[in-house]
Design a protein around this motif. Structure first.
Motif, PDB file in Angstrom:
ATOM      1  N   LEU A 358      17.835  90.169  18.653  1.00  0.00           N
ATOM      2  CA  LEU A 358      16.507  89.554  18.620  1.00  0.00           C
ATOM      3  C   LEU A 358      16.588  88.098  19.072  1.00  0.00           C
ATOM      4  N   ILE A 359      17.579  87.374  18.556  1.00  0.00           N
ATOM      5  CA  ILE A 359      17.743  85.962  18.927  1.00  0.00           C
ATOM      6  C   ILE A 359      17.976  85.833  20.429  1.00  0.00           C
ATOM      7  N   GLN A 360      18.844  86.681  20.976  1.00  0.00           N
ATOM      8  CA  GLN A 360      19.140  86.626  22.405  1.00  0.00           C
ATOM      9  C   GLN A 360      17.915  86.983  23.241  1.00  0.00           C
ATOM     10  N   PHE A 361      17.191  88.023  22.836  1.00  0.00           N
ATOM     11  CA  PHE A 361      16.013  88.449  23.602  1.00  0.00           C
ATOM     12  C   PHE A 361      14.977  87.329  23.639  1.00  0.00           C
ATOM     13  N   GLU A 362      14.727  86.716  22.490  1.00  0.00           N
ATOM     14  CA  GLU A 362      13.773  85.598  22.445  1.00  0.00           C
ATOM     15  C   GLU A 362      14.240  84.440  23.316  1.00  0.00           C
ATOM     16  N   GLU A 363      15.515  84.105  23.200  1.00  0.00           N
ATOM     17  CA  GLU A 363      16.064  82.972  23.953  1.00  0.00           C
ATOM     18  C   GLU A 363      15.919  83.186  25.457  1.00  0.00           C
ATOM     19  N   LYS A 364      16.176  84.411  25.909  1.00  0.00           N
ATOM     20  CA  LYS A 364      16.181  84.676  27.348  1.00  0.00           C
ATOM     21  C   LYS A 364      14.773  84.833  27.924  1.00  0.00           C
ATOM     22  N   PHE A 365      13.878  85.512  27.216  1.00  0.00           N
ATOM     23  CA  PHE A 365      12.629  85.953  27.839  1.00  0.00           C
ATOM     24  C   PHE A 365      11.364  85.233  27.372  1.00  0.00           C
ATOM     25  N   THR A 366      11.432  84.429  26.309  1.00  0.00           N
ATOM     26  CA  THR A 366      10.209  83.817  25.770  1.00  0.00           C
ATOM     27  C   THR A 366       9.466  83.000  26.822  1.00  0.00           C
ATOM     28  N   LYS A 367      10.162  82.113  27.506  1.00  0.00           N
ATOM     29  CA  LYS A 367       9.513  81.240  28.484  1.00  0.00           C
ATOM     30  C   LYS A 367       8.918  82.038  29.640  1.00  0.00           C
ATOM     31  N   LEU A 368       9.665  83.013  30.137  1.00  0.00           N
ATOM     32  CA  LEU A 368       9.187  83.832  31.250  1.00  0.00           C
ATOM     33  C   LEU A 368       7.928  84.597  30.867  1.00  0.00           C
ATOM     34  N   LEU A 369       7.920  85.182  29.670  1.00  0.00           N
ATOM     35  CA  LEU A 369       6.779  85.983  29.243  1.00  0.00           C
ATOM     36  C   LEU A 369       5.570  85.113  28.907  1.00  0.00           C
ATOM     37  N   LYS A 370       5.811  83.923  28.356  1.00  0.00           N
ATOM     38  CA  LYS A 370       4.689  83.020  28.075  1.00  0.00           C
ATOM     39  C   LYS A 370       3.960  82.651  29.350  1.00  0.00           C
ATOM     40  N   GLY A 371       4.716  82.510  30.435  1.00  0.00           N
ATOM     41  CA  GLY A 371       4.100  82.213  31.722  1.00  0.00           C
ATOM     42  C   GLY A 371       3.231  83.340  32.233  1.00  0.00           C
ATOM     43  N   ASN A 372       3.348  84.517  31.617  1.00  0.00           N
ATOM     44  CA  ASN A 372       2.525  85.668  31.990  1.00  0.00           C
ATOM     45  C   ASN A 372       1.633  86.106  30.827  1.00  0.00           C
ATOM     46  N   ASN A 373       1.291  85.123  29.966  1.00  0.00           N
ATOM     47  CA  ASN A 373       0.334  85.324  28.860  1.00  0.00           C
ATOM     48  C   ASN A 373       0.788  86.383  27.863  1.00  0.00           C
ATOM     49  N   ILE A 374       2.084  86.460  27.637  1.00  0.00           N
ATOM     50  CA  ILE A 374       2.613  87.391  26.638  1.00  0.00           C
ATOM     51  C   ILE A 374       3.371  86.582  25.595  1.00  0.00           C
ATOM     52  N   ASP A 375       2.914  86.680  24.353  1.00  0.00           N
ATOM     53  CA  ASP A 375       3.526  85.940  23.250  1.00  0.00           C
ATOM     54  C   ASP A 375       4.362  86.907  22.414  1.00  0.00           C
ATOM     55  N   LEU A 376       5.672  86.703  22.414  1.00  0.00           N
ATOM     56  CA  LEU A 376       6.552  87.604  21.666  1.00  0.00           C
ATOM     57  C   LEU A 376       6.302  87.549  20.165  1.00  0.00           C
ATOM     58  N   ASN A 377       5.718  86.459  19.685  1.00  0.00           N
ATOM     59  CA  ASN A 377       5.445  86.361  18.245  1.00  0.00           C
ATOM     60  C   ASN A 377       4.495  87.459  17.776  1.00  0.00           C
ATOM     61  N   LYS A 378       3.676  87.970  18.690  1.00  0.00           N
ATOM     62  CA  LYS A 378       2.737  89.032  18.323  1.00  0.00           C
ATOM     63  C   LYS A 378       3.453  90.357  18.068  1.00  0.00           C
ATOM     64  N   PHE A 379       4.706  90.433  18.482  1.00  0.00           N
ATOM     65  CA  PHE A 379       5.471  91.666  18.292  1.00  0.00           C
ATOM     66  C   PHE A 379       6.513  91.521  17.190  1.00  0.00           C
TER      67      PHE A 379
END
Length: 485
Positions: A358-379
């Motif tokens: 989970l830590i690695q997934f957040e670290e790698k993809f959070t910024k990329l997904l935020k740029g596409n209006n996807i907030d991982l916190n919702k999951f």
């Protein structure tokens, strides 16, 4: 033996006289420690003004000077003045010559030593004479040695010889493994080394320490391939551990052209939408004939032919410093903490990512997904452990396994519907269909040993697309994964 520095030749055989030059034909007696040297004014003028020219110009009546320095270093400097190659063997000799060049105010020589084509260092008790051209690749040039030696020279020149602290006038010593560094040199020279997993990890740590970013990327274990099966196109892919993914190499291009990306994948099971109760009901006696029973079985495992009209844009990856173009990313998860959740009631599939993954997934993809209006916190969900009342954070994402090579309990699983509808495999799983009211639902969990995934994005939604899965379910199957020590 390499010629490290050669003396610059003058256009004229005689150096023109000026206020700080000495008579070129005059011989001067120079005593360094206990050794006497006879040196012509022509040689002393080469790197003037310096300590010697200043001394003899200030007192023209004398031709003698005594300096309490190392005679071996002066002998090296004298040969350099005479036009011979300046050859230095190790970090101690290099330091002594450099310190004496500063003491004698030989600016040309000290500048030449700073620009020399080698780094002279001691690593783990072993002397290394490292050619600087080995670090010419982008990502390797601004390395640990470059920064260290520049700081080292600056400290010596700023403080002056007389005010140097004892540890500032010591040769460069680096407390790391000399064996691992020799392996790094061999790799930089272009040799192929057979590396175990443990050795590769150790060398990657050394590359991080020495800031050899290009070599680090080349050492990372990954695999590239051509996939001809994506929408009748040949698509290049790269398989790499999630932990080894560099954030700066991730790319996502949202393409409305449906000829690109991966089509017709969804987190629904694709099994016919019968209710869980109907699927798992034992046939009644009135329908126990072979014909009726076969019809019932066929209904249970009937696969829907309805396709989702969605084309997912796949995250791509370009390794920093070494790749010229991005490839579709397949990232590998290795932790057995992660699970695939099959919700039998709603016929949906999710992957539950926890712990280090989970830590690695957040670290790698959070910024990329935020740029596409996807907030991982919702999951993300905090779920209590029923046994000890502790809570743990879970990242539960929609997942698709329709196109994956799935192995369960070391057996290839080709009929996912049969697996899902098997009444012997039944447990309570988290139901995330209602975020406001998390509940449990009948379902199935597969615990992942190793798994490979692509990340798809479309219309502010995401999905993890399984490529290859090795999983188990049940305590006995978990125990099979253990080895004797």
């Amino acid at each position: 033996m390499e010629c490290l520095i050669t003396m610059e030749t003058e256009k004229s055989n005689d150096i023109p006289l000026s206020s700080h030059f000495l008579p070129v034909a005059k011989i001067y007696n120079i005593q360094i420690n206990n050794e006497n040297f006879k040196v012509s004014g022509k040689l002393l003028n080469f790197d003037s003004p310096n300590l010697f020219t200043n001394h003899f110009n200030n007192d023209p009546s004398t031709d003698f000077i005594h300096v309490d320095r190392d005679e071996r270093s002066f002998r090296t400097i004298l040969r350099y003045w005479q036009g011979y190659c300046l050859t230095i063997e190790d970090e101690l000799e290099f330091l002594n010559v450099f310190l004496d060049a500063i003491h004698y105010k030989l600016l040309k020589l000290s500048d030449s030593l700073k620009k020399i084509d080698y780094y002279f260092v001691n690593i783990g008790g072993k002397s290394f004479k490292i050619p600087k051209h080995l670090f010419q690749n982008q990502g390797d040039s601004n390395n640990y040695f470059y920064v260290l030696t520049n700081t080292y020279f600056t400290t010596i020149e700023r403080n002056g010889i007389g005010r140097l602290k004892s540890n500032s006038s010591l040769p460069i010593y680096i407390e790391r493994s000399s064996e691992y560094f020799q392996d790094i040199l061999n790799l930089l020279y272009g040799y192929d080394l057979k590396l175990s997993t443990e050795k590769r990890k150790s060398l990657l740590k050394e590359c991080k320490f020495y800031r050899l970013l290009n070599l680090e990327q080349r050492l990372i274990n990954c695999m590239t391939n051509l996939n001809p099966m994506i929408n009748d196109e040949i698509q290049e892919e790269i398989l790499i551990n999630l932990n080894d993914v560099a954030i700066r190499g991730l790319q996502l291009k949202i393409d409305d052209d449906r000829s690109h990306g991966i089509k017709n994948v969804t987190n629904r099971t694709s099994c016919e939408d019968y209710s869980y109760a109907k699927v798992c009901t034992t046939p009644s006696s009135s329908s126990s004939s072979p014909t009726n029973e076969n019809e019932h079985i066929n209904k249970r495992f009937k696969v829907s032919k309805k396709k989702e009209n969605i084309t997912w844009n796949i995250v791509k990856y370009m390794r920093p410093y070494i790749d010229a173009f991005p490839r579709e990313l397949i990232f590998q998860l290795n932790s057995n903490e992660n699970t695939i959740i099959f919700n039998k009631a709603n016929k949906i599939i999710h992957i539950d990512i926890v712990g280090s993954s989970l830590i690695q997934f957040e670290e790698k993809f959070t910024k990329l997904l935020k740029g596409n209006n996807i907030d991982l916190n919702k999951f993300k969900y905090k779920i209590s452990n029923s046994k000890d009342s502790t809570t743990r954070e879970h990242l539960i994402l929609p997942a698709c396994i329709n196109i994956s090579d799935l192995k369960v309990n070391d057996i290839s699983c080709r009929n996912i519907c049969q697996l899902i509808n098997d009444s012997a495999l039944n447990e309570n799983v988290i139901d995330v269909t209602n975020i406001q009211n998390l509940n449990y639902s009948p379902g199935l969990k597969l615990y992942l040993k190793n798994s490979c995934w692509k990340l798809g994005v479309k219309n502010n939604a995401l999905i993890l697309i399984a490529i290859k899965i090795d999983s188990f379910c049940g305590v006995k199957e978990y125990h099979k994964t253990l080895d004797f020590i």
